[in-house]
Design a protein around this motif. Sequence first.
Motif, PDB file in Angstrom:
ATOM      1  N   LYS A  76       0.818  -1.214   0.000  1.00  0.00           N
ATOM      2  CA  LYS A  76       0.000   0.000   0.000  1.00  0.00           C
ATOM      3  C   LYS A  76       0.855   1.269   0.000  1.00  0.00           C
ATOM      4  O   LYS A  76       0.456   2.279  -0.584  1.00  0.00           O
ATOM      5  N   ILE A  77       2.015   1.208   0.651  1.00  0.00           N
ATOM      6  CA  ILE A  77       2.930   2.355   0.579  1.00  0.00           C
ATOM      7  C   ILE A  77       3.379   2.565  -0.863  1.00  0.00           C
ATOM      8  O   ILE A  77       3.424   3.694  -1.365  1.00  0.00           O
ATOM      9  N   ASN A  78       3.716   1.483  -1.543  1.00  0.00           N
ATOM     10  CA  ASN A  78       4.120   1.585  -2.946  1.00  0.00           C
ATOM     11  C   ASN A  78       3.039   2.271  -3.775  1.00  0.00           C
ATOM     12  O   ASN A  78       3.336   3.106  -4.639  1.00  0.00           O
ATOM     13  N   LYS A  79       1.772   1.926  -3.516  1.00  0.00           N
ATOM     14  CA  LYS A  79       0.674   2.505  -4.294  1.00  0.00           C
ATOM     15  C   LYS A  79       0.499   3.989  -3.992  1.00  0.00           C
ATOM     16  O   LYS A  79       0.201   4.795  -4.887  1.00  0.00           O
ATOM     17  N   ILE A  80       0.701   4.381  -2.735  1.00  0.00           N
ATOM     18  CA  ILE A  80       0.599   5.804  -2.370  1.00  0.00           C
ATOM     19  C   ILE A  80       1.677   6.611  -3.088  1.00  0.00           C
ATOM     20  O   ILE A  80       1.412   7.668  -3.676  1.00  0.00           O
ATOM     21  N   ILE A  81       2.910   6.092  -3.050  1.00  0.00           N
ATOM     22  CA  ILE A  81       4.017   6.793  -3.704  1.00  0.00           C
ATOM     23  C   ILE A  81       3.802   6.844  -5.212  1.00  0.00           C
ATOM     24  O   ILE A  81       4.050   7.866  -5.860  1.00  0.00           O
ATOM     25  N   SER A  82       3.299   5.750  -5.776  1.00  0.00           N
ATOM     26  CA  SER A  82       3.055   5.692  -7.216  1.00  0.00           C
ATOM     27  C   SER A  82       2.013   6.718  -7.638  1.00  0.00           C
ATOM     28  O   SER A  82       2.139   7.358  -8.687  1.00  0.00           O
ATOM     29  N   ALA A  83       0.976   6.907  -6.801  1.00  0.00           N
ATOM     30  CA  ALA A  83      -0.063   7.882  -7.127  1.00  0.00           C
ATOM     31  C   ALA A  83       0.503   9.298  -7.146  1.00  0.00           C
ATOM     32  O   ALA A  83       0.183  10.105  -8.023  1.00  0.00           O
ATOM     33  N   LEU A  84       1.359   9.618  -6.179  1.00  0.00           N
ATOM     34  CA  LEU A  84       1.972  10.950  -6.150  1.00  0.00           C
ATOM     35  C   LEU A  84       2.913  11.124  -7.340  1.00  0.00           C
ATOM     36  O   LEU A  84       2.949  12.183  -7.974  1.00  0.00           O
ATOM     37  N   ALA A  85       3.680  10.080  -7.654  1.00  0.00           N
ATOM     38  CA  ALA A  85       4.609  10.142  -8.783  1.00  0.00           C
ATOM     39  C   ALA A  85       3.852  10.343 -10.087  1.00  0.00           C
ATOM     40  O   ALA A  85       4.256  11.138 -10.954  1.00  0.00           O
ATOM     41  N   GLN A  86       2.745   9.635 -10.256  1.00  0.00           N
ATOM     42  CA  GLN A  86       1.941   9.727 -11.478  1.00  0.00           C
ATOM     43  C   GLN A  86       1.393  11.139 -11.653  1.00  0.00           C
ATOM     44  O   GLN A  86       1.406  11.697 -12.755  1.00  0.00           O
ATOM     45  N   GLU A  87       0.942  11.754 -10.568  1.00  0.00           N
ATOM     46  CA  GLU A  87       0.317  13.074 -10.620  1.00  0.00           C
ATOM     47  C   GLU A  87       1.327  14.166 -10.983  1.00  0.00           C
ATOM     48  O   GLU A  87       0.956  15.186 -11.585  1.00  0.00           O
ATOM     49  N   ASN A  88       2.603  13.964 -10.616  1.00  0.00           N
ATOM     50  CA  ASN A  88       3.593  15.032 -10.754  1.00  0.00           C
ATOM     51  C   ASN A  88       4.736  14.692 -11.705  1.00  0.00           C
ATOM     52  O   ASN A  88       5.792  15.320 -11.659  1.00  0.00           O
ATOM     53  N   ASP A  89       4.504  13.699 -12.578  1.00  0.00           N
ATOM     54  CA  ASP A  89       5.528  13.309 -13.538  1.00  0.00           C
ATOM     55  C   ASP A  89       6.843  12.958 -12.837  1.00  0.00           C
ATOM     56  O   ASP A  89       7.921  13.393 -13.239  1.00  0.00           O
ATOM     57  N   LEU A  90       6.720  12.183 -11.763  1.00  0.00           N
ATOM     58  CA  LEU A  90       7.894  11.773 -10.989  1.00  0.00           C
ATOM     59  C   LEU A  90       8.079  10.259 -11.012  1.00  0.00           C
ATOM     60  O   LEU A  90       8.724   9.693 -10.121  1.00  0.00           O
ATOM     61  N   LYS A  91       7.526   9.604 -12.024  1.00  0.00           N
ATOM     62  CA  LYS A  91       7.749   8.167 -12.166  1.00  0.00           C
ATOM     63  C   LYS A  91       9.233   7.924 -12.418  1.00  0.00           C
ATOM     64  O   LYS A  91       9.870   8.618 -13.201  1.00  0.00           O
ATOM     65  N   GLY A  92       9.768   6.936 -11.735  1.00  0.00           N
ATOM     66  CA  GLY A  92      11.188   6.659 -11.846  1.00  0.00           C
ATOM     67  C   GLY A  92      12.046   7.571 -11.005  1.00  0.00           C
ATOM     68  O   GLY A  92      13.276   7.482 -11.047  1.00  0.00           O
ATOM     69  N   VAL A  93      11.405   8.450 -10.243  1.00  0.00           N
ATOM     70  CA  VAL A  93      12.147   9.380  -9.381  1.00  0.00           C
ATOM     71  C   VAL A  93      11.911   9.049  -7.912  1.00  0.00           C
ATOM     72  O   VAL A  93      12.844   8.754  -7.170  1.00  0.00           O
TER      73      VAL A  93
END
Length: 809
Positions: A76-93
């Motif tokens: 669930k932590i992974n999913k929370i971080i992924s949602a924030l990354a997706q919203e702010n173009d921070l995938k892979g960051v």
Amino acid sequence: MAIKKTALYSSLWASCDQLRGGMDASQYKDYVLTLLFMKYVSDKARDNPYSMIEVPPGASFDDMVALKGDKEIGDKINKIISALAQENDLKGVIDVADFNDEDKLGRGKDMIDRLSNLIGIFEGIDLSANRAEGDDLLGDAYEYLMRHFATESGKSKGQFYTPSEVSRILAKVVGINKDTSQEATVYDPTCGSGSLLLKASDEAPRGLSIYGQEMDNATSALARMNMILHDNATAKIWKGNTLSAPQWKDDNGQLKTFDFAVANPPFSNKNWTSGLNPAEDEFGRFEWGIPPEKNGDYAFLLHILKSLNSNGKGAVILPHGVLFRGNAEARIRENLIRQGYIKGIIGLPANLFYGTGIPACIIVLDKSRARSRAGEAGQGIFMVDASKGFIKDGNKNRLRSQDIHKIVDVFTKGIELPRFSRHVPLREIVANDYNLNIPRYIDSSDPEDLHDLSAHLQGGIPNRDIDALVDYWQVFPSLRATLFASARKGYSRALVSAAEVKSTILAHDEFKSFAGRSLVPFTQWAEDAKLDEIAKGDSPKELIFDLSEDLLSRYANMPLLSKYDVYQLLMDYWAEDMQDDVYVLVQDGWPAGKVLRKLVAARGEKLKETPDLVINKVKYKAELIPPALIVARYFKDEQNTLNELQAELDGATQALESFIEENSSDDGLLSDALNDKDKVTKVSVTARLKQARDAEEKAALRQAKKLFDAEASAKKALKDAQDALDEAVFRQYGKLDDDAIKTLMVQDKWLAHLKSAITAEVERVTQQLANRVKQLEERYSQPLPELTQAVQDLSEKVAGHLKAMGLSL
């Protein structure tokens, strides 16, 4: 209340303890820094609706807090971080670390507990009260962690971080200053975690346009996070190999050029040609020569040179070998020198960097004035040998604030100092076959302390050694005559015994006058500093910069005292204590000085902090003003009484211990009062007194009991007085107004400490003179004839004793 820097650092480092064991520092940094990032952006978005980082519903740190104890916490932590990354173009960051990795975080309950505890630590860090924009608190905390991660990661993983002290030098010598435009560009082709770029940008009043490239995916992610934590969210950081696939290009396909470049490339990279044919380089980077296939130092330097515009300036960290190695590198070095591209070279101490222990140098490039340095009559290169200025810090060396300041001052102002810096003309470099090895041009070794054979044979102290102390005699003109008198031509004799040299100097009127004068600049500085005018919203970094520069300038012309040593005293105190105070004051104002924080341990744990006061069993920590300062200003009489009671207790304890020691031997009067642990106690004495029949033993037991009672009474009197004083101090905190707090903080705490430190520095300088005079006196105190005569006298005395005993040699 705003969190102190040191408290934040301590909490963050404690979070690392939760991860140790399952992975090394180069891996768990990804977890810790990701959580720091999540906490920061969540707090900022909550308090600032215009935050550049959008935190969508279900993607905040608070959502992580709700997962503590959850069986699926990792996923669930992974999913929370992924949602924030997706919203702010921070995938892979920000989603590099896998919080559901059982190999690293454990299985089942182990993972649940570990992640729950980790989140709990960050939950306890209140960042909402701190303005990261104003003081870079979070950015500094990020660098703190990076430094520790680099230390723990060792040689193979330390390359992602350039020590901030070195970064500051590059940022300052590259030519960025208060007049540099915000539109100016700065580039780092091997940016690591981005610290060099940020330090360079900090030198411009409104920052710079930042460009970077980093080959390692995880490290480039760290750089992106670092930029955001330092409020540089628009910085452009790209992943990829700079040499084989440079990202930053103009529309014509050629390399984009920049106003400034800073870099700490990997030393002596053996794989720099991977994916690249330097002989057919489409960007023309190797027109001055192709570096050796197994050593890429000059490859990065040539790339940076090509990436600078016609007025561009760069500063690059490279191993010392680039200054003198031969063959292909020698040809490249000669070409660069002949073109005038190298403005200066700064030699650094060994063992500064985490990836290697070898010494490095900073090569400063400058295209804007290359012509003036080129040609046989060219201005040449400014060289600095800063290899001796550092302190030991664990298993590494570290530059002090004064080392940084001295290097920058000397380089930017072109100041030539003996054994430290000089402007080397091009003709001298040519005469050395373009070898730039710094020791060829600067001899930084200390002068050899030569013994005088004549003085050893005939006595006397050589005048040349005494004359060498001319800096002292200029300040103490009559002190020399107090210490020395003429003996024979070229030699003097000591007038004061070696053991009395220091006391003689300290008692001399000229020294007393000097000691008084040495504090005048500090007193004037303290008056003008107006530290009691610190207000909410002030910038701590601007404050310490202004304060330190002012103090340094006031001691610029003070004889014997180094302005850099005095500057270091302030910077050390700032780092140890004062900055924490100022960070709290600019957030919460002067009333924070009266705050006493209750200390409460987590369930099942001990207190992590030592309390300053304990009132009715409740433990308190003073945020800014230690109780000792309250006592010294408001309760001197009570403290004197306490000191007297302590002396009485010490006397009672000593009397008791002496009596027991005298009478507890095997045949002593208290021997039968020893308990199972062979100790005499009040309980064992009382018990034995009921059984004893011998009058002398009973008298001794009664005396021991009397001494035990006296000690107990003294202890109680001291405790009662201490409790009463603590209670009075506790109440006094609540009575403090802003003026009283300012007096305690500024006069009694900050300025008193600094004044004491400068006084100690004056004494240290004096001790150097005393040590040298004492050394000279002892060295030549007995010439060879005296030693020979002494040996002969002793031999005759021994022979006389042997003869009297009926023996002969």
